[in-house]
Design a protein around this motif. Structure first.
Motif, PDB file in Angstrom:
ATOM      1  N   GLU A 521       5.589 -18.657  24.837  1.00  0.00           N
ATOM      2  CA  GLU A 521       6.662 -19.567  25.238  1.00  0.00           C
ATOM      3  C   GLU A 521       7.173 -20.391  24.066  1.00  0.00           C
ATOM      4  N   SER A 522       6.257 -20.791  23.175  1.00  0.00           N
ATOM      5  CA  SER A 522       6.630 -21.664  22.050  1.00  0.00           C
ATOM      6  C   SER A 522       7.617 -21.017  21.094  1.00  0.00           C
ATOM      7  N   LEU A 523       7.722 -19.675  21.150  1.00  0.00           N
ATOM      8  CA  LEU A 523       8.602 -18.980  20.207  1.00  0.00           C
ATOM      9  C   LEU A 523       9.896 -18.501  20.850  1.00  0.00           C
ATOM     10  N   LYS A 524       9.967 -18.543  22.176  1.00  0.00           N
ATOM     11  CA  LYS A 524      11.166 -18.047  22.853  1.00  0.00           C
ATOM     12  C   LYS A 524      12.366 -18.928  22.501  1.00  0.00           C
ATOM     13  N   GLY A 525      13.477 -18.268  22.203  1.00  0.00           N
ATOM     14  CA  GLY A 525      14.685 -19.004  21.834  1.00  0.00           C
ATOM     15  C   GLY A 525      14.805 -19.277  20.349  1.00  0.00           C
ATOM     16  N   LEU A 526      13.717 -19.090  19.597  1.00  0.00           N
ATOM     17  CA  LEU A 526      13.783 -19.279  18.141  1.00  0.00           C
ATOM     18  C   LEU A 526      14.268 -18.000  17.475  1.00  0.00           C
ATOM     19  N   GLU A 527      14.897 -18.157  16.328  1.00  0.00           N
ATOM     20  CA  GLU A 527      15.382 -16.979  15.588  1.00  0.00           C
ATOM     21  C   GLU A 527      14.212 -16.310  14.882  1.00  0.00           C
ATOM     22  N   ALA A 528      14.102 -14.995  15.065  1.00  0.00           N
ATOM     23  CA  ALA A 528      12.983 -14.234  14.501  1.00  0.00           C
ATOM     24  C   ALA A 528      13.452 -13.376  13.332  1.00  0.00           C
ATOM     25  N   GLU A 529      12.704 -13.453  12.237  1.00  0.00           N
ATOM     26  CA  GLU A 529      12.961 -12.585  11.084  1.00  0.00           C
ATOM     27  C   GLU A 529      11.837 -11.551  11.021  1.00  0.00           C
ATOM     28  N   LYS A 530      12.223 -10.278  11.083  1.00  0.00           N
ATOM     29  CA  LYS A 530      11.208  -9.224  11.000  1.00  0.00           C
ATOM     30  C   LYS A 530      10.740  -9.086   9.555  1.00  0.00           C
ATOM     31  N   LEU A 531       9.423  -9.214   9.337  1.00  0.00           N
ATOM     32  CA  LEU A 531       8.863  -9.105   7.982  1.00  0.00           C
ATOM     33  C   LEU A 531       8.446  -7.679   7.645  1.00  0.00           C
ATOM     34  N   PHE A 559       9.010 -17.063  12.129  1.00  0.00           N
ATOM     35  CA  PHE A 559       9.834 -18.061  12.803  1.00  0.00           C
ATOM     36  C   PHE A 559       9.764 -19.360  12.005  1.00  0.00           C
ATOM     37  N   LYS A 560      10.931 -19.990  11.823  1.00  0.00           N
ATOM     38  CA  LYS A 560      10.955 -21.317  11.196  1.00  0.00           C
ATOM     39  C   LYS A 560      11.442 -22.316  12.221  1.00  0.00           C
ATOM     40  N   LYS A 561      10.731 -23.422  12.323  1.00  0.00           N
ATOM     41  CA  LYS A 561      11.088 -24.429  13.332  1.00  0.00           C
ATOM     42  C   LYS A 561      12.091 -25.412  12.761  1.00  0.00           C
TER      43      LYS A 561
END
Length: 561
Positions: A521-531, A559-561
């Motif tokens: 849940e803490s990561l949903k909605g954040l922009e994800a960069e595939k490494l 993910f960067k907050k």
């Protein structure tokens, strides 16, 4: 914890007998290693751990040392070794040597003297006891089967050997023995080595009196481990070693420590205690062992594996330091053990690498792991060379055990799985030797070899190279905290790493079928960069924060907050 070079490094283990033969005698050697240093530099490793190259009768492939200051004739000369070290350092590669000082060879001059008489000056360099009631002094079992005691005719008593009878245990209670060990360590450090991997170092202190252990049902002997693992003076001895030797050099130290918990790990590696930099623990290597031990092979219990590794990650964070490994000279090939060495060999090898390298600790790569070398199934016990395997086979055959069951255990867990020669190319013997190899090459060398890997930009080799490079530029891989997610999943090994304003999400599918992975849940909605990931094409996300993972797929997001 302070920043140290060994935290950011990736270590490559070389088993010299099986790496590269330069003179056609069928045995890997030091000039052979030197000839392949450009390959290791290309991979990007910064440290080489070299298994023993000292003078040895080779009862246990070099782990029985008869001269700690000489090079084994089969491997070359001291000049060869010095040239190898010089060439490593030219390429920015450090060398960690194996330190084997729980025991020596029975052909070491100390033991040759010690066994002559009870009043010999070297007598107290080893551990001696009188027999008891017509039997051995206690009921402990050797790691290589049978009793830990061997009768010595000239003195009418027994000496202790936790391993082979040709590997008598040194008596660390003797201050002179410890001084001898520290002296030989300085000998190599002054030659320029960059550290030591310390063989079974948590066994150097035995409980006084050497009491009997509890015999398990169906066994003739007791393990006795509670009386020689993590013994009463082990930390005192290591702190003395650190004070007298280790603290005077900028080096890396790693202790091989069976039977340890994270609490032990903190005692051995906490910086303020001044003992070791890191340890090898074995708890995660027992997840496919049944109640009868190593050779009682059971399917991988992924939930148990995750919980063990997570426990070590969380409890050592900020307090000690981990070693990360799947493979070494004593373990079978991980792609055959926990992956799929057939249809999905490449995918599962990359997945296992990702799962390991994104955890906190210093990662170790064992020779051939970076090209996805697999276990071997030799047709006969005559093809095997490992003393542990051969002793177990003979003991169980004598017991009337089923041959197929014995061989099944050897195929899954035998140490020779890791010791077949390095597969360099598709020529005879995999390019390892022009002669007759000391142990046969895995027959799949024509399909799995270094040349093939270097020509394929999507190979396991280049994937490892990317992981190693990533570790050097992403502090979160080294410093971040660890959080296990999907804990009870029997298919997914998923976790997060947290550091400053960043989070990594590491998703690993340990099956050959598609699996659904939901983001926390803490990561949903954040922009994800595939490494990084082990499939070339992008996967399709079903909905926000839900991913379908293909067979043996791995993917890492930042993910960067």
């Amino acid at each position: 914890m302070s920043k140290q070079w060994w935290k950011n490094a990736v270590v490559y283990q070389i088993y010299p007998r099986s790496f590269m033969d330069s003179n056609g005698d069928g045995i890997g050697d030091i000039p052979g290693i030197t000839s392949k240093l450009d390959y290791l530099a290309e991979l990007g490793v910064e440290v080489i751990w070299l298994s023993p190259v000292y003078q040895s009768p080779n009862d246990d492939n070099g782990y029985d040392i008869s001269d700690y200051r000489a090079i084994m004739d089969e491997f070359g000369t001291m000049d060869d070794w010095e040239r190898m070290l010089e060439e490593m350092h030219k390429r920015g590669i450090r060398l960690v040597m194996d330190l084997v000082v729980n025991h020596s060879s029975d052909e070491h001059p100390w033991f040759v003297e010690a066994r002559k008489s009870k009043d010999n000056p070297y007598r107290d360099y080893y551990v001696w006891r009188d027999g008891k009631d017509g039997r051995e002094p206690n009921n402990w079992e050797s790691f290589f089967s049978g009793s830990v005691w061997e009768y010595n005719e000239p003195t009418g008593d027994y000496y202790l050997h936790l391993f082979s009878k040709k590997q008598p245990d040194l008596n660390w209670e003797n201050e002179t023995v410890r001084a001898e060990v520290y002296d030989l360590m300085k000998f190599w450090l002054d030659k320029g080595v960059d550290g030591f991997r310390m063989d079974v170092i948590n066994m150097i202190s035995k409980v006084p009196g050497l009491p009997d252990g509890n015999v398990r049902p169906g066994f003739d002997y007791a393990s006795g481990a509670q009386y020689y693992m993590n013994g009463p003076r082990v930390h005192e001895f290591l702190q003395e070693m650190n004070e007298q030797v280790l603290s005077h050099y900028d080096i890396m130290t790693v202790g091989e420590t069976g039977g340890v918990t994270p609490e032990h790990g903190i005692l051995y590696t906490s910086p303020e205690r001044k003992e070791l930099n890191m340890i090898f623990q074995f708890e995660h290597m027992d997840v496919d062992s049944g109640p009868l031990g190593k050779w009682d092979v059971t399917p991988l219990d992924l939930v148990r594996l995750k919980k063990i590794l997570a426990k070590w990650q969380i409890e050592l964070h900020g307090r000690g330091w981990n070693s990360l490994y799947w493979d070494n000279h004593d373990q079978p090939r991980v792609v055959s053990r926990f992956g799929d060495d057939g249809k999905y060999r490449v995918e599962s090898a990359k997945m296992l690498a990702t799962c390991l390298h994104f955890m906190q600790g210093t990662p170790y790569i064992y020779q051939g792991e970076e090209i996805g070398m697999t276990n071997v199934q030799f047709p006969s016990i005559e093809d095997y060379r490992d003393i542990e395997t051969i002793n177990m086979y003979n003991e169980r055959i004598a017991n009337g055990d089923d041959l197929n069951e014995i061989m099944k255990g050897i195929y899954a867990k035998g140490r020779d799985n890791a010791r077949t020669p390095m597969q360099w190319d598709g020529s005879d013997n995999g390019g390892f030797t022009d002669g007759e190899p000391w142990i046969a090459v895995n027959p799949n060398y024509r399909e799995i070899n270094v040349n093939q890997a270097l020509e394929d930009k999507n190979s396991i080799f280049y994937y490892y190279k990317e992981l190693i490079a990533m570790r050097k530029r992403l502090p979160i891989m080294v410093e971040g905290s660890f959080e296990l997610i999907h804990e009870e999943s029997t298919s997914l090994f998923a976790y997060m790493r947290h550091y400053e304003d960043e989070t990594l999400l590491v998703l690993n599918n340990f099956t050959a079928s598609e699996q659904v992975a939901e983001w926390p849940e803490s990561l949903k909605g954040l922009e994800a960069e595939k490494l990084i990931g082990n499939y070339a094409d992008e996967k399709k996300e079903a909905t926000d924060g839900v991913i379908w993972l293909r067979p043996w797929e791995t993917v890492v997001y930042r993910f960067k907050k």
